[in-house]
Structure formats: C-alpha cells, structure tokens
Design a protein around this motif. Structure first.
Motif, PDB file in Angstrom:
ATOM      1  N   ALA A 156      47.678  38.570  31.516  1.00 18.10           N
ATOM      2  CA  ALA A 156      48.816  39.495  32.204  1.00 18.10           C
ATOM      3  C   ALA A 156      48.806  39.030  33.457  1.00 18.10           C
ATOM      4  CB  ALA A 156      47.846  40.821  32.307  1.00 18.10           C
ATOM      5  N   GLU A 157      50.176  38.662  33.944  1.00 16.94           N
ATOM      6  CA  GLU A 157      50.530  38.268  35.325  1.00 16.94           C
ATOM      7  C   GLU A 157      50.482  39.415  36.320  1.00 16.94           C
ATOM      8  OE1 GLU A 157      54.195  36.339  35.006  1.00 16.94           O
ATOM      9  OE2 GLU A 157      53.267  34.575  33.943  1.00 16.94           O
ATOM     10  N   VAL A 158      50.275  39.105  37.583  1.00 15.71           N
ATOM     11  CA  VAL A 158      49.976  40.127  38.485  1.00 15.71           C
ATOM     12  C   VAL A 158      51.462  40.006  39.461  1.00 15.71           C
ATOM     13  CG1 VAL A 158      48.781  40.504  40.612  1.00 15.71           C
ATOM     14  CG2 VAL A 158      47.671  39.640  38.640  1.00 15.71           C
ATOM     15  N   ALA A 159      51.976  41.201  39.568  1.00 15.27           N
ATOM     16  CA  ALA A 159      53.222  41.309  40.405  1.00 15.27           C
ATOM     17  C   ALA A 159      53.076  41.040  41.988  1.00 15.27           C
ATOM     18  CB  ALA A 159      53.869  42.621  40.480  1.00 15.27           C
ATOM     19  N   ASP A 160      54.059  40.327  42.665  1.00 16.93           N
ATOM     20  CA  ASP A 160      54.045  39.941  43.893  1.00 16.93           C
ATOM     21  C   ASP A 160      54.112  41.123  44.678  1.00 16.93           C
ATOM     22  OD1 ASP A 160      54.580  38.814  46.616  1.00 16.93           O
ATOM     23  OD2 ASP A 160      56.350  38.032  46.089  1.00 16.93           O
ATOM     24  N   GLY A 161      52.821  41.222  45.802  1.00 24.45           N
ATOM     25  CA  GLY A 161      52.542  42.350  46.444  1.00 24.45           C
ATOM     26  C   GLY A 161      51.448  43.133  45.809  1.00 24.45           C
ATOM     27  N   GLN A 162      50.904  42.831  44.735  1.00 24.08           N
ATOM     28  CA  GLN A 162      49.932  43.736  43.871  1.00 24.08           C
ATOM     29  C   GLN A 162      48.566  43.315  44.341  1.00 24.08           C
ATOM     30  OE1 GLN A 162      50.514  44.545  40.175  1.00 24.08           O
ATOM     31  NE2 GLN A 162      48.788  45.860  39.528  1.00 24.08           N
ATOM     32  N   ALA A 163      47.565  44.193  44.350  1.00 25.15           N
ATOM     33  CA  ALA A 163      46.405  43.562  44.534  1.00 25.15           C
ATOM     34  C   ALA A 163      45.806  43.379  43.339  1.00 25.15           C
ATOM     35  CB  ALA A 163      45.311  44.713  45.277  1.00 25.15           C
ATOM     36  N   TYR A 164      44.808  42.037  43.509  1.00 26.49           N
ATOM     37  CA  TYR A 164      43.827  41.716  42.093  1.00 26.49           C
ATOM     38  C   TYR A 164      42.435  41.601  42.654  1.00 26.49           C
ATOM     39  CZ  TYR A 164      44.281  37.342  44.550  1.00 26.49           C
ATOM     40  OH  TYR A 164      44.221  36.289  45.385  1.00 26.49           O
ATOM     41  N   GLY A 165      41.582  41.654  41.495  1.00 31.24           N
ATOM     42  CA  GLY A 165      40.142  41.560  41.923  1.00 31.24           C
ATOM     43  C   GLY A 165      39.461  41.214  40.652  1.00 31.24           C
ATOM     44  N   VAL A 166      39.159  39.786  40.430  1.00 31.51           N
ATOM     45  CA  VAL A 166      38.126  39.095  39.491  1.00 31.51           C
ATOM     46  C   VAL A 166      36.859  39.247  39.529  1.00 31.51           C
ATOM     47  CG1 VAL A 166      38.106  37.030  38.027  1.00 31.51           C
ATOM     48  CG2 VAL A 166      40.320  37.610  39.124  1.00 31.51           C
ATOM     49  N   THR A 167      36.021  39.724  38.505  1.00 30.07           N
ATOM     50  CA  THR A 167      34.562  39.777  38.676  1.00 30.07           C
ATOM     51  C   THR A 167      34.092  39.318  37.411  1.00 30.07           C
ATOM     52  OG1 THR A 167      34.502  42.020  37.837  1.00 30.07           O
ATOM     53  CG2 THR A 167      34.572  41.662  40.174  1.00 30.07           C
ATOM     54  N   VAL A 168      32.738  39.099  37.314  1.00 26.81           N
ATOM     55  CA  VAL A 168      32.097  38.787  36.113  1.00 26.81           C
ATOM     56  C   VAL A 168      31.614  39.979  35.442  1.00 26.81           C
ATOM     57  CG1 VAL A 168      30.021  37.390  35.072  1.00 26.81           C
ATOM     58  CG2 VAL A 168      31.452  36.476  37.224  1.00 26.81           C
ATOM     59  N   ALA A 169      32.145  40.388  34.342  1.00 21.58           N
ATOM     60  CA  ALA A 169      31.907  41.618  33.513  1.00 21.58           C
ATOM     61  C   ALA A 169      30.543  41.291  32.819  1.00 21.58           C
ATOM     62  CB  ALA A 169      32.895  41.968  32.592  1.00 21.58           C
ATOM     63  N   GLN A 170      30.475  40.148  32.206  1.00 21.92           N
ATOM     64  CA  GLN A 170      29.127  39.786  31.353  1.00 21.92           C
ATOM     65  C   GLN A 170      28.670  38.629  31.144  1.00 21.92           C
ATOM     66  OE1 GLN A 170      30.139  41.238  27.258  1.00 21.92           O
ATOM     67  NE2 GLN A 170      27.884  41.781  26.790  1.00 21.92           N
ATOM     68  N   VAL A 171      27.552  38.249  31.103  1.00 25.45           N
ATOM     69  CA  VAL A 171      27.082  37.028  30.575  1.00 25.45           C
ATOM     70  C   VAL A 171      26.183  37.122  29.458  1.00 25.45           C
ATOM     71  CG1 VAL A 171      25.675  34.990  31.579  1.00 25.45           C
ATOM     72  CG2 VAL A 171      27.230  35.890  33.154  1.00 25.45           C
ATOM     73  N   GLU A 172      26.503  36.542  28.308  1.00 23.09           N
ATOM     74  CA  GLU A 172      25.636  36.640  27.032  1.00 23.09           C
ATOM     75  C   GLU A 172      25.325  35.355  26.663  1.00 23.09           C
ATOM     76  OE1 GLU A 172      23.948  38.630  24.248  1.00 23.09           O
ATOM     77  OE2 GLU A 172      25.167  39.786  25.654  1.00 23.09           O
ATOM     78  N   PRO A 173      23.911  35.108  26.301  1.00 29.68           N
ATOM     79  CA  PRO A 173      22.843  35.896  26.502  1.00 29.68           C
ATOM     80  C   PRO A 173      22.712  36.474  27.838  1.00 29.68           C
ATOM     81  CG  PRO A 173      21.971  34.219  25.204  1.00 29.68           C
ATOM     82  CD  PRO A 173      23.499  33.724  25.916  1.00 29.68           C
ATOM     83  N   ALA A 174      22.236  37.776  28.110  1.00 33.90           N
ATOM     84  CA  ALA A 174      22.073  38.442  29.410  1.00 33.90           C
ATOM     85  C   ALA A 174      21.125  37.414  30.124  1.00 33.90           C
ATOM     86  CB  ALA A 174      21.594  39.708  29.300  1.00 33.90           C
ATOM     87  N   GLY A 175      21.380  37.155  31.380  1.00 32.81           N
ATOM     88  CA  GLY A 175      20.651  36.238  32.230  1.00 32.81           C
ATOM     89  C   GLY A 175      20.511  34.985  31.880  1.00 32.81           C
ATOM     90  N   ALA A 176      21.319  34.344  31.064  1.00 30.70           N
ATOM     91  CA  ALA A 176      21.235  32.806  31.026  1.00 30.70           C
ATOM     92  C   ALA A 176      21.599  32.108  31.983  1.00 30.70           C
ATOM     93  CB  ALA A 176      22.012  32.857  29.571  1.00 30.70           C
TER      94      ALA A 176
END
Length: 203
Positions: A156-176
C-alpha cells in the motif's frame, strides 16, 4: 417617393439576411471536479492549469467547477486536458473531448488525487527460521521478512502529505531476535522512502 440611399439599402438587406439565417450558437466549455466515485470534490492543491486547444485556464484551490474564458461555436471540436498538474497531485479528464452541438452541454469531469509513493528500506541480521512482521500503523497492511530478505516495501503506497509509522509487530519465535527500525515515522513527501531500515540482532 423618396429614394433610399444605396448604402442604407445594402445594410438593411444584410440585417434581413442575418435575421433569416439566425446566429450561430455558442457553448461554454467547462466542467466539475469529482473524486473517483463521481462525487463533487474541491480542488485540494494549487498549480492546476487546464487547456482546450490554445485556451488555457489556471484553476484556484477550492474550486468545485471551472469554465474557460472563451466559448466555442456549434460544430467546433473541443479537447480539455491537463497542461500543468496541481502540486503533489495527478489529474485526469473524463468526457473532455467532442464536438459542440445544439443539444449538447459541455461538462467534463476532472478527477484529481494526491500522488502516492512506496515506503520501505533495507533488512539485515535475520537468521535461522526467524520471521519478522512489520506494520504501517497509518494505513494498515503488513510485510513479512525472513533470513533471505535484504529489502522490503509495503504494497500500500502512502499519499503525499500523509503520515506513516512503521513498527515491528511480531518476531517469531518470540524473543529470537531484537529488531530495530530506523527512520520509522514521518510525513510523506514527493518521493518514495527507501531509508526505513530494519536491523536485527541477538537479544
């Protein structure tokens, strides 16, 4: 009987001929601004210039309709197009060409939307069978990364002037792994973002 001067008689004859033939109909050339669903949408950005042949028309921000300064006569072809797009936008014209007719209303539709760009970056440090999932909080959508991933981009592309925020949602296996996102948030400008880099390492 008093004679009518030759010039006066000629002028009278010309007026009678014009009256008998009727004047040529003229048509305004214009239209409206709508979204992709055909609903009225005011022009959001400045800089738009439309053209019809050699006739050009700058359009102000907030306009819901437009009309060229010059009308055209019956049978004249018209072709409305975008000479200069608005800042940070792309516009298309629907029903913008044809030939002026007695029963025809010239009403084109101009559809403008913000330019959109991809966001992403490089990936390093993912090992083994570890799977890392990223999300863009402003638009939703996710990207899944593994040991073979060297780069990524959200679908999904982001429109010029729109905010974005990328985060790590999950690491599997957890804690690896511990994964960090560089330059994770901001407001989209007029180019793709390719520096939202993901670096993973042992916890």
């Amino acid at each position: 009987m008093k004679a009518i001067p030759v010039r006066t008689a000629a002028a009278a004859a010309l007026l009678l001929a014009l009256s008998a033939c009727g004047g040529k109909a003229s048509f305004d050339v214009g239209g409206v601004f709508v979204n992709s669903q055909g609903v009225s949408q005011p022009l959001a950005n400045s800089g738009l210039v439309l053209k019809n042949g050699s006739d050009t028309l700058p359009v102000a921000v907030g306009s819901t309709s437009f009309k060229f300064n010059n009308s055209i006569s019956y049978g004249t072809a018209y072709e409305i197009s975008v000479q200069t797009p608005p800042n940070h936008m792309n516009c298309t014209v629907a029903n913008g060409s044809g030939s002026a007719g007695h029963t025809q209303t010239i009403t084109a539709s101009v559809i403008c939307s913000q330019n959109t760009y991809k966001i992403g970056g490089t990936v390093s440090g993912i090992t083994g069978d570890t799977v890392v999932t990223l999300i863009n909080g402003s638009l939703g959508g996710s990207v899944t990364l593994n040991k073979d991933s060297t780069s990524y981009a959200f679908a999904a592309e982001v429109a010029d002037g729109q905010a974005y925020g990328v985060t790590v949602a999950q690491v599997e296996p957890a804690g690896a792994l511990k994964c960090v996102v560089a330059n994770p948030s901001g407001v989209m400008s007029n180019a793709p973002r390719t520096d939202i880099n993901v670096t993973c390492s042992a916890p």
